[in-house]
Design a protein around this motif. Structure first.
Motif, PDB file in Angstrom:
ATOM      1  N   ARG A  44      57.105  34.149  29.243  1.00 54.30           N
ATOM      2  CA  ARG A  44      55.932  33.913  28.382  1.00 54.30           C
ATOM      3  C   ARG A  44      55.104  32.720  28.866  1.00 54.30           C
ATOM      4  O   ARG A  44      53.876  32.731  28.801  1.00 54.30           O
ATOM      5  N   CYS A  46      54.794  31.783  31.993  1.00 53.53           N
ATOM      6  CA  CYS A  46      54.035  32.286  33.144  1.00 53.53           C
ATOM      7  C   CYS A  46      52.810  33.074  32.688  1.00 53.53           C
ATOM      8  O   CYS A  46      51.722  32.954  33.263  1.00 53.53           O
ATOM      9  N   GLN A  47      52.972  33.903  31.640  1.00 57.70           N
ATOM     10  CA  GLN A  47      51.833  34.669  31.127  1.00 57.70           C
ATOM     11  C   GLN A  47      50.722  33.736  30.620  1.00 57.70           C
ATOM     12  O   GLN A  47      49.533  33.917  30.936  1.00 57.70           O
ATOM     13  N   TYR A  51      46.921  33.154  32.195  1.00 56.89           N
ATOM     14  CA  TYR A  51      45.704  33.399  31.404  1.00 56.89           C
ATOM     15  C   TYR A  51      44.819  32.134  31.335  1.00 56.89           C
ATOM     16  O   TYR A  51      43.591  32.211  31.414  1.00 56.89           O
TER      17      TYR A  51
END
Length: 362
Positions: A44, A46-47, A51
């Motif tokens: 999460r 990394c996500q 973004y």
């Protein structure tokens, strides 16, 4: 029946194995849960970071285009100001050149004319020579008059001395000091004494004394009765004995100047007069600060720049008159409205649906 008997005999062993396997699973459940939680948090993270990097790159591109637009606008303004400054410098240089030529002509024609100045200096020189000759003649005449007056004054002084010493004149019986028998010729003063008349001193005028009568003695008006003075001598004022204040302090308190209050000293309409005076000063200091641009058509070529709300082809926007997010489907370009809100994060949508490390619902 035999099968059932075998199962019943093995039930104890199966119960022990089931308990053993469940206990082993409970021992490794905590470690597996922590490992899964760490993998989920890393993924999460990394996500979210990917973004955020995407948003940062997008914002950088927008800032780059906007700053380039502002830089071009500023450069155009700087170039325009430099152009007008150069044009004004050229106009000023041309004006200075015209003024220089005209002033040179005026100075050479009327102020520094060589031939006119030469004739003027020649006339001044001739006038100076004539004045100098006249002054020399006047100085000689004045010197002769001064010598003549000095001789006359000396002659009068000798005549006065001769009249004053006339008693030293020689007689037939007794020779005087200026006619000594031991000299061959008499002294020149002897001849002057013979010509001079004796000096007679004027007698003082005789004043008649008034007779003193008895009535003047009784009225005490005679000079011999009492001495009378026209002005009496000043009387020294001494301080009175007793607990009295000083005379100078009393007079200062009695004749001290009036000290009115601020309400009496200042006029009633002071504030109104002050505002009127301030209004006059502001009116006198009002200066038109617009730059003077002669021989230019800058104001004619200036293009009108409308505002953003009035320059759109879809009509003026009711900004400030209605709600800020008012929707008008008639002005939509496509089938759906423009999305003004960014989409939500998947991580935030899962809030309240996950478990924390402590086993509580987030």
């Amino acid at each position: 029946m035999a099968t059932l008997a075998r199962l019943q005999a093995r039930s104890v062993i199966i119960r022990h194995q089931y308990y053993y396997r469940n206990s082993v699973v409970d021992l490794f459940r905590k470690q597996e849960y922590d490992a899964a939680l760490k993998i989920q948090s890393w993924f999460r993270g990394c996500q979210v970071r990917a973004y955020i990097r995407y948003l940062f790159r997008t914002a950088t591109i927008i800032q780059k285009w906007w700053r380039s637009y502002l830089g071009r606008q500023h450069y155009r303004l700087v170039v325009k100001l430099a152009y007008y400054t150069m044009k004004m410098n050229i106009y000023n240089a041309m004006a200075v050149r015209i003024q220089r030529r005209w002033r040179g002509y005026w100075i050479r024609k009327y102020c520094s004319n060589y031939f006119y100045l030469k004739s003027y200096l020649r006339t001044v020189s001739e006038t100076n020579d004539a004045v100098r000759e006249a002054l020399d003649e006047y100085a000689e005449i004045k010197e002769r008059e001064d010598k003549k007056a000095e001789l006359e004054r000396e002659e009068k002084e000798r005549d006065y001395q001769a009249r004053k010493m006339h008693y030293l004149l020689s007689t037939k019986q007794i020779p005087g000091i200026y006619n000594s028998p031991f000299r061959k010729d008499p002294d020149p003063w002897e001849l002057r004494l013979q010509k001079a008349k004796p000096l007679i001193h004027p007698r003082p005028p005789v004043t008649l004394k008034r007779p003193v009568s008895l009535c003047s003695w009784l009225a005490c008006t005679s000079a011999r009765s009492f001495s009378r003075a026209h002005v009496l001598p000043p009387i020294d004022r001494k301080q009175c004995q007793g607990p009295f204040r000083d005379i100078a302090e009393v007079l200062e308190q009695r004749y001290k100047p009036l000290e009115p209050t601020l309400r009496v000293a200042e006029p009633i309409h002071e504030s109104k007069d002050a505002r009127e005076e301030f209004r006059k000063q502001e009116k006198a200091k009002n200066i038109h600060d617009d730059m003077f641009l002669p021989f230019s058509s800058f104001h004619k070529n200036k293009k009108y720049t409308p505002s953003l709300h009035l320059s759109t082809k879809y009509g003026s926007d009711s900004y400030g008159c209605k709600h800020f997010r008012d929707k008008n489907p008639e002005k939509w370009i496509c089938s759906k409205d423009f999305q003004t809100v960014l989409p939500s994060f998947d991580l935030f949508s899962k809030y309240g649906k996950l478990y924390s490390k402590a086993g509580q619902i987030l």
